[in-house]
Scaffold this motif. Structure first.
Motif, PDB file in Angstrom:
ATOM      1  N   VAL A   1       1.658  -9.149  -0.892  1.00 51.78           N
ATOM      2  CA  VAL A   1       1.469  -8.335   0.304  1.00 51.78           C
ATOM      3  C   VAL A   1       2.484  -8.689   1.374  1.00 51.78           C
ATOM      4  CG1 VAL A   1      -1.013  -7.975  -0.019  1.00 51.78           C
ATOM      5  CG2 VAL A   1      -0.211 -10.005   1.173  1.00 51.78           C
ATOM      6  N   GLY A   2       2.631  -7.784   2.337  1.00 56.44           N
ATOM      7  CA  GLY A   2       3.377  -8.095   3.545  1.00 56.44           C
ATOM      8  C   GLY A   2       2.486  -8.824   4.528  1.00 56.44           C
ATOM      9  N   GLU A   3       3.105  -9.492   5.499  1.00 56.27           N
ATOM     10  CA  GLU A   3       2.326 -10.300   6.438  1.00 56.27           C
ATOM     11  C   GLU A   3       1.283  -9.488   7.184  1.00 56.27           C
ATOM     12  OE1 GLU A   3       3.166 -12.798  10.521  1.00 56.27           O
ATOM     13  OE2 GLU A   3       4.645 -12.928   8.918  1.00 56.27           O
ATOM     14  N   ASP A   4       1.603  -8.252   7.529  1.00 51.57           N
ATOM     15  CA  ASP A   4       0.668  -7.428   8.287  1.00 51.57           C
ATOM     16  C   ASP A   4      -0.601  -7.120   7.497  1.00 51.57           C
ATOM     17  OD1 ASP A   4       2.397  -7.393  10.379  1.00 51.57           O
ATOM     18  OD2 ASP A   4       3.225  -5.412   9.942  1.00 51.57           O
ATOM     19  N   GLU A   5      -0.523  -7.198   6.183  1.00 55.40           N
ATOM     20  CA  GLU A   5      -1.682  -6.842   5.364  1.00 55.40           C
ATOM     21  C   GLU A   5      -2.749  -7.928   5.347  1.00 55.40           C
ATOM     22  OE1 GLU A   5      -0.702  -4.628   1.578  1.00 55.40           O
ATOM     23  OE2 GLU A   5       1.328  -5.218   2.181  1.00 55.40           O
ATOM     24  N   PHE A   6      -2.377  -9.187   5.599  1.00 54.74           N
ATOM     25  CA  PHE A   6      -3.407 -10.226   5.646  1.00 54.74           C
ATOM     26  C   PHE A   6      -3.572 -10.798   7.044  1.00 54.74           C
ATOM     27  CE2 PHE A   6       0.467 -12.493   4.338  1.00 54.74           C
ATOM     28  CZ  PHE A   6       0.479 -13.593   5.169  1.00 54.74           C
ATOM     29  N   ASN A   7      -2.756 -10.338   7.982  1.00 52.80           N
ATOM     30  CA  ASN A   7      -2.884 -10.791   9.360  1.00 52.80           C
ATOM     31  C   ASN A   7      -3.456  -9.715  10.274  1.00 52.80           C
ATOM     32  OD1 ASN A   7      -2.417 -13.436   9.844  1.00 52.80           O
ATOM     33  ND2 ASN A   7      -0.257 -13.246  10.291  1.00 52.80           N
ATOM     34  N   ILE A   8      -3.895  -8.598   9.688  1.00 53.78           N
ATOM     35  CA  ILE A   8      -4.443  -7.526  10.506  1.00 53.78           C
ATOM     36  C   ILE A   8      -5.894  -7.852  10.879  1.00 53.78           C
ATOM     37  CG2 ILE A   8      -2.966  -5.821   9.401  1.00 53.78           C
ATOM     38  CD1 ILE A   8      -5.435  -4.827   7.904  1.00 53.78           C
ATOM     39  N   SER A   9      -6.436  -7.020  11.751  1.00 54.49           N
ATOM     40  CA  SER A   9      -7.810  -7.223  12.204  1.00 54.49           C
ATOM     41  C   SER A   9      -8.795  -7.092  11.056  1.00 54.49           C
ATOM     42  CB  SER A   9      -8.141  -6.186  13.284  1.00 54.49           C
ATOM     43  OG  SER A   9      -9.515  -6.189  13.539  1.00 54.49           O
ATOM     44  N   CYS A  10      -9.696  -8.059  10.950  1.00 55.07           N
ATOM     45  CA  CYS A  10     -10.740  -7.986   9.924  1.00 55.07           C
ATOM     46  C   CYS A  10     -11.599  -6.743  10.119  1.00 55.07           C
ATOM     47  CB  CYS A  10     -11.619  -9.230   9.965  1.00 55.07           C
ATOM     48  SG  CYS A  10     -10.794 -10.748   9.454  1.00 55.07           S
ATOM     49  N   GLU A  11     -11.843  -6.366  11.367  1.00 59.59           N
ATOM     50  CA  GLU A  11     -12.714  -5.226  11.642  1.00 59.59           C
ATOM     51  C   GLU A  11     -12.071  -3.911  11.245  1.00 59.59           C
ATOM     52  OE1 GLU A  11     -12.986  -4.417  16.005  1.00 59.59           O
ATOM     53  OE2 GLU A  11     -11.652  -6.128  16.107  1.00 59.59           O
ATOM     54  N   GLN A  12     -10.734  -3.862  11.178  1.00 58.50           N
ATOM     55  CA  GLN A  12     -10.021  -2.640  10.827  1.00 58.50           C
ATOM     56  C   GLN A  12      -9.613  -2.596   9.360  1.00 58.50           C
ATOM     57  OE1 GLN A  12      -6.728  -2.714  13.541  1.00 58.50           O
ATOM     58  NE2 GLN A  12      -7.948  -2.053  15.287  1.00 58.50           N
ATOM     59  N   ALA A  13      -9.791  -3.694   8.646  1.00 61.30           N
ATOM     60  CA  ALA A  13      -9.293  -3.795   7.275  1.00 61.30           C
ATOM     61  C   ALA A  13     -10.103  -2.918   6.325  1.00 61.30           C
ATOM     62  CB  ALA A  13      -9.334  -5.240   6.804  1.00 61.30           C
ATOM     63  N   GLN A  14      -9.408  -2.378   5.318  1.00 56.59           N
ATOM     64  CA  GLN A  14     -10.049  -1.590   4.274  1.00 56.59           C
ATOM     65  C   GLN A  14     -10.371  -2.438   3.052  1.00 56.59           C
ATOM     66  OE1 GLN A  14     -10.866   1.693   4.925  1.00 56.59           O
ATOM     67  NE2 GLN A  14     -10.150   1.043   6.956  1.00 56.59           N
TER      68      GLN A  14
END
Length: 539
Positions: free
Chosen positions: A319-332
């Motif tokens: 993954v790219g960094e944004d995919e595991f550093n994004i908001s948990c509440e917004q994650a799919q």
């Protein structure tokens, strides 16, 4: 009682130092951070020493020079000034309603108002916090230090309740906003949590907050590095080895396999879970400690909002960094939650593609995940899983891979039909992944007894099992032939690394039929390609 005293029941820096308990010196990094930054945020998994670090900062800013004698900072710091320190451990807000959280926050503030006084016109937590900072500065003549430990405790429980989450954030934002507005009165601000600050927008106005969570130079700020285990903690490892009646090298290998593998940046130091290592030293054994205090229960509460299978499939994901550093509440997907909570860690980084590969860090985490999720995914009890592991392990230790596969086949046969049907979703790819997942989980559980390497379900499905006398290399195919499985072992060179090992080398192709919902064929061959065993089962 061993020669060393281990701080397994306290995170209080002062008590550890006064009682002569084992302490890994991080104070040079403490000094460095204080000299470079004024607002610092650090995200680390639970049980990783964040609270001890907060208490270390507190003792330092309170000028308790005597506690630091013999540590690195003693040679660096020349002034030892005393500052007013406002230390809030926000874990007290966990599982609170919004009124309860507000009351708890006011009690925290009230403890310091007993020292610095209160203006009764200040009614909200934010206004009282602001007044507290002003009075602390006025009365001491020094700027205040604010330490917020586990800032996100009140929020994580509300992640899937949008209205309650926003109400809680609104209440906390007014409190945290003070840190932005009162910068002229603040010497240093240190904030810790599990999730990243920018993702929950509590600190949306605090744009000068430096997040050091993925800085290479601070990757070892919490946890135990390989270098520290090899040097300052080597006597502890030697004592641990004597207690287990193994060699020091064997002790190092045991610790690495169970507790190592955490990486928090692109070029991170190799980090061991400190809670687990110290518990192992103190208990003179090698158990899986990280899951003892409700870790699995908390994780499952969150994973109930995702397909459980997705949590396992995250192991080995690129993954790219944004995919595991994004908001948990917004994650799919559960990926950000798993990474930020420490269940997944950075395995490698590709600077050209700017992508990361994430894996379970070690045996402790992988087996904890598998043993915790297997009953939920497959509707089988933990006792069933343990029985399977014992049967498979006994078979491979005797050199009989076929008996191990027969035990696994019997286990699969008892999985409820509707579980498999739901998992398939009438899609070929999903169907294949379910059976790969099933075998991945089974062989991962086996790793607690036998040295087993299991590839990610997102990659090739090969398995390597090692015992004192044998090495078994398996390739697993869903709705495909054992011929193709064995061809892949040879064409990809999976067995080559073990040809000069000296142990008996065996290759095995395994075929799983989604129609029969079980293993239907396997073929075992020796290093020269001779068939030594083959089993075929009808649909």
């Amino acid at each position: 009682m061993g020669r060393f005293l281990y701080p397994v029941d306290t995170d209080q820096f002062a008590d550890i130092r006064k009682d002569g308990k084992v302490y890994v010196d991080k104070t040079d990094m403490v000094f460095d951070l204080v000299g470079k930054y004024r607002y610092v945020f650090l995200a680390r998994p639970r049980r990783f020493g964040k609270s001890l670090l907060c208490n270390t900062f507190k003792a330092y800013f309170q000028g308790q020079k005597e506690l630091f004698e013999g540590l690195k900072i003693a040679e660096l710091e020349k002034e030892w000034k005393r500052y007013p320190v406002l230390h809030f451990t926000m874990s007290g807000l966990k599982n609170c309603t919004i009124p309860e959280a507000k009351s708890a926050l006011e009690l925290f503030i009230g403890d310091y108002e007993k020292i610095y006084g209160r203006n009764m016109a200040e009614e909200t937590p934010g206004k009282r916090f602001r007044g507290l900072i002003h009075r602390a500065c006025e009365q001491t003549g020094e700027k205040a230090v604010v330490i917020l430990d586990e800032y996100d405790s009140a929020i994580m429980r509300l992640m899937y309740e949008p209205e309650q989450l926003e109400a809680m954030r609104t209440m906390l934002r007014e409190f945290y906003q003070v840190l932005k507005d009162e910068g002229a009165y603040l010497r240093f601000v240190f904030i810790t949590g599990v999730t990243k600050f920018s993702q929950l927008s509590i600190f949306s106005e605090l744009n000068n907050l430096t997040q050091i969570s993925m800085y290479d130079e601070y990757s070892g700020l919490c946890g135990i590095t390989q270098e520290e285990l090899d040097t300052v903690l080597r006597p502890c490892v030697e004592e641990y080895a004597r207690n287990l009646e193994i060699t020091t090298d064997e002790a190092y290998a045991l610790l690495k396999r169970n507790y190592d593998g955490y990486h928090f940046s692109r070029n991170s130091k190799d980090i061991y879970a400190p809670f687990s290592v110290l518990r192992a030293f103190d208990g003179k054994n090698t158990d899986h400690y990280w899951f003892e205090s409700g870790t699995m229960t908390s994780l499952i509460e969150h994973l109930q909002h995702y397909p459980f299978i997705d949590a396992i499939e995250c192991d080995g994901v690129e993954v790219g960094e944004d995919e595991f550093n994004i908001s948990c509440e917004q994650a799919q997907t559960p990926l950000p939650l798993l990474y930020q909570s420490g269940y997944l860690t950075i395995d490698s980084y590709d600077p050209l593609l700017r992508t990361y590969i994430l894996h379970y860090p070690n045996l402790e985490v992988r087996n904890g995940m598998i043993s915790g999720l297997m009953p939920l995914i497959l509707k089988r009890t933990t006792a069933d899983g343990n029985s399977l592991v014992r049967k498979m392990a006994a078979s491979v230790f005797k050199g009989s891979l076929s008996d191990a596969l027969i035990a696994l086949r019997a286990y699969i046969a008892k999985i409820p039909y509707d579980i498999i049907t739901k998992a398939e979703w009438d899609e070929k790819e999903r169907k294949e992944n379910f059976y790969k997942l099933l075998l991945y989980m089974a062989f991962s559980m086996l790793d607690s007894t036998v040295d087993t390497e299991v590839k990610s379900v997102l990659g090739r499905a090969d398995v390597v099992i090692k015992t004192r006398n044998d090495i078994f290399v398996l390739e697993l195919k869903v709705d495909d032939t054992v011929d193709h499985a064995l061809e892949q072992i040879d064409s990809k060179g999976y067995a080559i690394p073990y040809e000069a090992d000296g142990r008996n080398l065996t290759k095995c192709g395994v075929s799983i039929s989604s129609e029969a919902r079980n293993i239907t064929h396997w073929r075992v061959v020796d290093a020269d390609g001779n068939i030594t065993d083959e089993q075929v089962f009808g649909l």
